[in-house]
Design a protein around this motif. Sequence first.
Motif, short mmCIF file in Angstrom:
data_model
loop_
_atom_site.label_atom_id
_atom_site.label_comp_id
_atom_site.label_asym_id
_atom_site.label_seq_id
_atom_site.Cartn_x
_atom_site.Cartn_y
_atom_site.Cartn_z
N TYR A 245 -68.13 93.87 4.31
CA TYR A 245 -66.86 94.36 3.76
C TYR A 245 -65.75 93.33 3.98
CZ TYR A 245 -62.89 97.43 2.86
OH TYR A 245 -61.74 97.98 2.36
N LEU A 246 -65.00 93.05 2.92
CA LEU A 246 -63.92 92.07 2.94
C LEU A 246 -64.39 90.73 3.51
CD1 LEU A 246 -60.69 94.10 3.83
CD2 LEU A 246 -61.02 92.60 1.87
N PRO A 247 -65.31 90.06 2.82
CA PRO A 247 -65.88 88.81 3.35
C PRO A 247 -64.90 87.66 3.43
CG PRO A 247 -66.65 89.21 1.11
CD PRO A 247 -65.92 90.45 1.54
N SER A 248 -63.81 87.73 2.68
CA SER A 248 -62.72 86.75 2.80
C SER A 248 -63.24 85.32 2.68
CB SER A 248 -61.98 86.96 4.12
OG SER A 248 -60.82 86.16 4.21
N GLY A 249 -62.99 84.48 3.70
CA GLY A 249 -63.38 83.08 3.64
C GLY A 249 -64.83 82.81 3.96
N ALA B 186 -54.00 99.39 -7.93
CA ALA B 186 -53.29 98.66 -6.87
C ALA B 186 -52.16 97.82 -7.43
CB ALA B 186 -54.27 97.77 -6.12
N PRO B 187 -51.20 97.44 -6.57
CA PRO B 187 -50.15 96.51 -7.00
C PRO B 187 -50.74 95.18 -7.45
CG PRO B 187 -49.61 97.52 -4.89
CD PRO B 187 -51.02 97.89 -5.18
N GLU B 188 -50.00 94.45 -8.25
CA GLU B 188 -50.49 93.20 -8.81
C GLU B 188 -50.88 92.21 -7.71
OE1 GLU B 188 -51.97 90.89 -11.63
OE2 GLU B 188 -51.14 92.90 -11.92
N ARG B 189 -50.12 92.18 -6.64
CA ARG B 189 -50.43 91.26 -5.54
C ARG B 189 -51.80 91.56 -4.94
NH1 ARG B 189 -46.72 90.53 -0.05
NH2 ARG B 189 -48.08 89.02 0.99
N THR B 190 -52.11 92.85 -4.78
CA THR B 190 -53.41 93.24 -4.25
C THR B 190 -54.52 92.90 -5.22
OG1 THR B 190 -52.38 95.05 -3.02
CG2 THR B 190 -54.75 95.19 -3.35
N LYS B 191 -54.28 93.10 -6.49
CA LYS B 191 -55.28 92.75 -7.50
C LYS B 191 -55.60 91.27 -7.45
CE LYS B 191 -54.15 96.41 -10.82
NZ LYS B 191 -53.65 96.71 -12.18
N GLN B 192 -54.58 90.44 -7.30
CA GLN B 192 -54.80 89.00 -7.26
C GLN B 192 -55.55 88.59 -6.00
OE1 GLN B 192 -50.99 87.10 -7.74
NE2 GLN B 192 -50.74 87.77 -9.86
N ALA B 193 -55.28 89.27 -4.89
CA ALA B 193 -55.90 88.90 -3.63
C ALA B 193 -57.35 89.37 -3.52
CB ALA B 193 -55.09 89.46 -2.46
N PHE B 194 -57.63 90.56 -4.04
CA PHE B 194 -58.94 91.17 -3.78
C PHE B 194 -59.74 91.50 -5.03
CE2 PHE B 194 -56.20 92.58 -0.18
CZ PHE B 194 -56.83 91.85 0.81
N GLY B 195 -59.14 91.41 -6.20
CA GLY B 195 -59.82 91.84 -7.41
C GLY B 195 -60.86 90.85 -7.93
N THR C 125 -66.15 86.10 -8.97
CA THR C 125 -65.73 84.88 -8.27
C THR C 125 -66.50 84.60 -6.98
OG1 THR C 125 -64.01 86.10 -7.06
CG2 THR C 125 -63.40 85.13 -9.18
N PHE C 126 -66.93 85.65 -6.30
CA PHE C 126 -67.48 85.44 -4.96
C PHE C 126 -68.88 84.83 -4.94
CE2 PHE C 126 -69.44 86.74 -0.93
CZ PHE C 126 -68.50 86.24 -0.04
#
Length: 283
Positions: free
Chosen positions: A78-82, A109-118, A123-124
């Motif tokens: 969950y939330l693998p990030s980097g 979600a807010p646009e900022r959240t979409k850009q960070a996690f969407g 992509t991953f």
Amino acid sequence: MRTVLTALAASLTMAVAGLVPQTSVQAETLAPAATSPAMATVLADPRRDGDRARDIWRHPAETLGFFRVQPGMTVVDYLPSGGWYTRVLVPYLGPQGQYIGLNPGVANAPERTKQAFGNLGATFPAKAAQWTGVPAERILAFNTDSLPADLDGKVDRALIFREVHNMWRGGWLYPDLLAIRRLLKPDGLLGIVQHRARPDDPASYTDGSKGYLREKDVIAMVEAHGFELVGKSEINANPKDPANHPAGVWSLPPTFSQGDADRMRFAGVGESDRMTLLFRKRP
């Protein structure tokens, strides 16, 4: 009479003890990860050269051993990030296993959240392929609001590393724990590592904004979402961490959010004190 009562009390204590679930388990007895040649090879891989300095604080082999992760399993990260744990899990699970990266849902979600996690699915896998040398088609990734139904009940382990505070303050805890529960097999397990606050810390310090949560609160929240605690470990404990930093856990390495201010002191503490908890999916 006192002798009889003492003996009776001892008998009752032993009987009750036999009914109480064991919540302190030795990691070495649960899975071969901590001592296996396969794990040793993964941890020594040159692709982890930039990660290895954190091993003394994060104990990946011992932690995955405690979580009973083994090659060939299907595991959600969950939330693998980097990708710190991605670079361990993908090669360790092997060609018969399946790694799944999972981010929060972002549809509303807010646009900022979409850009960070969407858009994690698009992509991953390519990033993870570069990190691990494993073909992208062998790596799955989803946001929780785009999970395919055919994954329900197919996952052996779900792992959440140092992210419950973000789930709590981001409003993802309820939907994402329920999504994880749905993904897990009937005997599936959820492993959590989380920055640990002091037991008497106030709500103002343990609302997620400082990164630290009280262990009893994490257990209560997770169990309320359909899980049962089956084990604790002190693998990732750090008694040097007072867990009272005004700027939160990010004052500590590797973030050093305070820059040069008290940097040597924070470096001497090391990474945060952490709880390591294992839960079973409850029927």
